[in-house]
Write a protein that holds these residues in place. Structure first.
Motif, PDB file in Angstrom:
ATOM      1  N   TRP A 165       0.808  -1.221   0.000  1.00 23.24           N
ATOM      2  CA  TRP A 165       0.000   0.000   0.000  1.00 23.24           C
ATOM      3  C   TRP A 165       0.840   1.269   0.000  1.00 23.24           C
ATOM      4  N   GLN A 166       2.134   1.163  -0.248  1.00 27.75           N
ATOM      5  CA  GLN A 166       2.978   2.355  -0.254  1.00 27.75           C
ATOM      6  C   GLN A 166       2.580   3.334  -1.359  1.00 27.75           C
ATOM      7  N   LEU A 169      -0.268   5.363  -0.178  1.00 30.94           N
ATOM      8  CA  LEU A 169       0.132   6.331   0.837  1.00 30.94           C
ATOM      9  C   LEU A 169       0.899   7.494   0.219  1.00 30.94           C
ATOM     10  N   SER A 222       8.451   6.062   3.894  1.00 34.62           N
ATOM     11  CA  SER A 222       7.530   6.621   4.887  1.00 34.62           C
ATOM     12  C   SER A 222       8.167   7.781   5.638  1.00 34.62           C
ATOM     13  N   TYR A 269      -1.576   2.396   8.982  1.00 39.30           N
ATOM     14  CA  TYR A 269      -0.506   2.622   8.015  1.00 39.30           C
ATOM     15  C   TYR A 269      -0.299   4.111   7.720  1.00 39.30           C
ATOM     16  N   TYR A 270      -1.340   4.910   7.881  1.00 40.41           N
ATOM     17  CA  TYR A 270      -1.233   6.319   7.498  1.00 40.41           C
ATOM     18  C   TYR A 270      -0.176   7.053   8.325  1.00 40.41           C
TER      19      TYR A 270
END
Length: 332
Positions: A165-166, A169, A222, A269-270
């Motif tokens: 899911w990068q 994001l 991230s 994850y956010y």
């Protein structure tokens, strides 16, 4: 009359097929004699080729193994050594955070009954499906289901799911929500794919190193993404451009925020930057301390203790059931 003189000359035979055969024979004799210079990387001696391979990233090593049969056979034969060197040079910190679960075939058969007992108090698979919609539970007949191994399995699955899911994001796209009690087909396929990769990493050291590489990429991405958010002033790991270019996890050995909360769903994850479980910062030592590898053996001992306690409880229940009718007859 002068005698005739034959002035004709023999013509050289020029055949492309013959030339190709001669070239093949020349190459074959050159390799057999090993006296000529190397023609390419495949012709290097193994003691020179192996250190070069160990400097590559796991993704490049896996790609290199698909070039031809000899290279593939060489990499497979030296896989453990190559993966050990790559992890030591690039992902030493991550390898200590993400230990692999143990296969049931490697567990002493004396512990199997305790691990497979239904309803043991510390059974981590009881609420697995109810809590985790982004992790597929391990097969208890293949993977050890002690508390430590299940946590290791969950952490590796989180690494792959977080990496998947990068792109969402980075682009600010909302991650699809799985409603409670629902099991959409896309999520089921994703979980199966992640579980298959994690299971493959238990058999292949290079696959395990590849998972660590993906997680390092997720962490660096991230941190860069959150550092651009001026409103986010949380403490984070100090990461420079050289750290990113170097492609190692050495910068994660510096002081930084510990991983306290486990991402129980994808909403976490956010705000997730560096998911590094199984370690804690000790101020007195000014260093990180990691969960020891022998924690798996300790959990196996707990499973055996539970099995013995369950047997004693069942024996006591049978004894009470046998003596109860006699007490009733005596009282009557």
């Amino acid at each position: 009359m002068e005698p005739k003189v034959d002035m004709t000359q023999s013509l050289a035979v020029r055949s492309k097929r013959t030339q190709r055969q001669n070239k093949k024979l020349a190459k074959k004799s050159l390799r057999a004699s090993n006296t000529g210079p190397p023609l390419g990387i495949c012709d290097l001696p193994s003691d020179l080729f192996l250190p070069i391979v160990c400097l590559l990233e796991p993704r490049d090593i896996i790609t290199l193994s698909r070039v031809n049969g000899p290279i593939r056979d060489f990499i497979i034969s030296e896989e453990k050594y190559i993966a050990r060197q790559v992890i030591r040079l690039r992902y030493d910190c991550l390898a200590k955070c993400f230990l692999r679960p143990v296969l049931m075939r490697d567990v002493d058969p004396a512990y199997h009954q305790g691990l497979m007992s239904a309803g043991r108090p510390e059974d981590p698979l009881k609420t697995h499906k109810r809590i985790f919609h982004h992790i597929q539970e391990p097969d208890p007949s293949v993977v050890c289901t002690c508390l430590t191994c299940v946590q290791r399995w969950n952490s590796l699955c989180i690494v792959l799911d977080f990496a998947h899911w990068q792109r969402y994001l980075d682009n600010g796209t909302p991650i699809p929500i799985v409603p409670r009690g629902a099991a959409p087909e896309w999520n089921r396929k994703l979980l199966q794919s992640n579980a298959k990769i994690v299971l493959g990493s238990l058999h292949s050291d290079l696959f395990y190193a590849r998972i660590l590489q993906k997680h390092l990429s997720s962490i660096t991405g991230s941190i860069q993404r959150h550092s651009q958010n001026k409103g986010n002033r949380r403490k984070r790991f100090r990461m420079t451009d050289d750290d990113v270019q170097r492609g190692t996890s050495d910068f994660l050995e510096r002081s930084g925020p510990p991983t306290i909360d486990f991402p129980h769903n994808r909403d976490n994850y956010y705000m997730l930057e560096a998911f590094l479980p199984n370690r804690g910062w000790i101020t007195e030592r000014n260093a990180w301390v990691y969960v020891p590898e022998d924690q798996h053996e300790k959990d196996l001992e707990i499973a055996v203790m539970w099995e013995e306690w369950a047997k004693r409880r069942q024996a006591e229940a049978r004894r009470l059931a046998a003596t109860q009718p006699e007490q009733i007859n005596r009282s009557s």
